[in-house]
Design an enzyme around this catalytic site. Structure first.
Site, short mmCIF file in Angstrom:
data_model
loop_
_atom_site.label_atom_id
_atom_site.label_comp_id
_atom_site.label_asym_id
_atom_site.label_seq_id
_atom_site.Cartn_x
_atom_site.Cartn_y
_atom_site.Cartn_z
N LYS A 47 -29.36 -76.79 84.39
CA LYS A 47 -28.10 -76.08 84.11
C LYS A 47 -27.33 -75.87 85.41
CE LYS A 47 -29.98 -74.05 79.93
NZ LYS A 47 -30.60 -72.93 79.23
N GLN A 98 -32.28 -67.03 80.28
CA GLN A 98 -33.16 -68.10 79.81
C GLN A 98 -34.28 -67.50 78.95
OE1 GLN A 98 -32.51 -71.32 80.18
NE2 GLN A 98 -34.35 -71.98 79.13
N ASP A 104 -24.26 -68.82 75.41
CA ASP A 104 -25.34 -69.38 74.58
C ASP A 104 -25.02 -69.26 73.09
OD1 ASP A 104 -27.62 -70.61 75.68
OD2 ASP A 104 -28.38 -68.70 76.44
N1 GUN Z 1 -34.65 -71.64 75.96
C1 GUN Z 1 -34.71 -72.83 75.32
N2 GUN Z 1 -33.47 -73.25 74.96
C2 GUN Z 1 -32.61 -72.29 75.41
C3 GUN Z 1 -31.19 -72.17 75.36
O1 GUN Z 1 -30.45 -72.99 74.82
N3 GUN Z 1 -30.69 -71.04 75.95
C4 GUN Z 1 -31.47 -70.11 76.53
N4 GUN Z 1 -30.88 -69.03 77.06
N5 GUN Z 1 -32.79 -70.20 76.59
C5 GUN Z 1 -33.34 -71.29 76.04
#
Ligand code: GUN
Length: 280
Positions: A52, A96, A119
């Site tokens: 990211k 996350q 998200d």
């Molecule tokens: N953990 C696995 N996929 C995601 C996601 O798309 N966003 C977040 N914040 N955590 C994750």
């Protein structure tokens, strides 16, 4: 043989479009900034967070990384989110998941300002999606809609079957397909005669979380098959929820694993950040 939907190429195209948009916004004096919070050091989460940050750097989005120790309390995490909510220069906040067991994930998600919820996990964002109002949409299902549209696959009027009902993929996926005027069925572990239901699908979305579960007997001839799963098999090779070799010969289009849905999630996260920044 089916059309192989190239998620890597489509994601690269979206990232190029966003890069241009971010350059234009910078010329107007608008900067975009995403805060990424990771609690603990789960190796998979560290890889995702790293990707990211890299995508942000490529597109021209600033990223602030908060790497907090495993012992961080819920109060400390909520205090950091509160602080970031108040910072005008931060457009997006991403925590996350998964979080350590002593932290209530729902409380953390609720603490994020919906205007910064890139998200799309906040109940207000999910509710807005449900009733057709503007708001951020969960990145993986939003990416799947882009894969379909950019591959020229029409959704309106089609039988769409989603296997899986998670808050992050299955449920928002169903709502998005409905918004595109698909006829949507959501199936799950209690569904009776699953194969009968999935064999009705013109568009089949597999988000089950079980390696290679979807074999050709779940698939109608000529269907479009989207594979959300990502697993490592016994030889440490990546595979999806779909048994690709078995299913590919009977469908009209299919996403590979890797290189299908996976790359789209980050592209859509970047898209949400740009949207958050342009609306400021
Ligand atoms: N953990 C696995 N996929 C995601 C996601 O798309 N966003 C977040 N914040 N955590 C994750």
């Amino acid at each position: 043989m089916p059309h192989i939907i190239d998620g890597k190429a489509i994601s690269a195209q979206i990232k190029e479009e966003l890069k241009e948009k971010v350059t234009r916004l910078k010329e107007e004096g608008v900067r975009i900034c995403l805060a990424v919070i990771q609690v603990g050091n789960d190796p998979a989460s560290s890889v995702y967070v790293g990707n990211k940050k890299k995508a942000c750097a490529y597109i021209g989005i600033e990223s602030l990384a908060y790497e907090l120790p495993e012992e961080t309390t819920q109060e400390e995490l909520l205090a950091l989110i509160g602080e970031l909510n108040g910072k005008a220069e931060v457009n997006g906040i991403l925590v996350q998941l998964p979080l350590p067991a002593h932290i209530d994930e729902d409380a953390v998600i609720r603490a994020i300002d919906p205007k910064k919820d890139v998200d799309g996990f906040h109940p207000q964002s999910v509710g807005a999606l449900c009733i057709g109002q503007p708001g951020f949409v969960s990145c993986t299902p939003a990416g799947i809609i882009q894969l379909l549209k950019r591959s020229g696959i029409e959704i309106a009027g089609k039988e769409c079957v989603v296997i899986g009902r998670s808050n992050i993929v299955g449920k928002p996926m169903a709502l998005l397909l409905l918004r595109e005027n698909g006829t949507v069925t959501v199936t799950h572990s209690k569904t009776r005669n699953l194969k009968e239901v999935t064999r009705r699908a013109d568009i089949l979305i597999a988000a089950v979380g079980r390696p290679k579960m979807i074999t050709r007997d779940y698939v109608k001839e000529g269907a479009v098959v989207i594979d959300v799963g990502i697993h490592r098999n016994e030889n440490n090779k990546l595979c999806g929820d779909v048994d690709y070799e078995d299913v590919a010969p009977v469908c009209s289009a299919i996403t590979p694993v890797p290189g299908g849905v996976g790359p789209m999630t980050i592209a859509m996260l970047m898209n949400n950040c740009v949207e958050a920044g342009s609306k400021r």
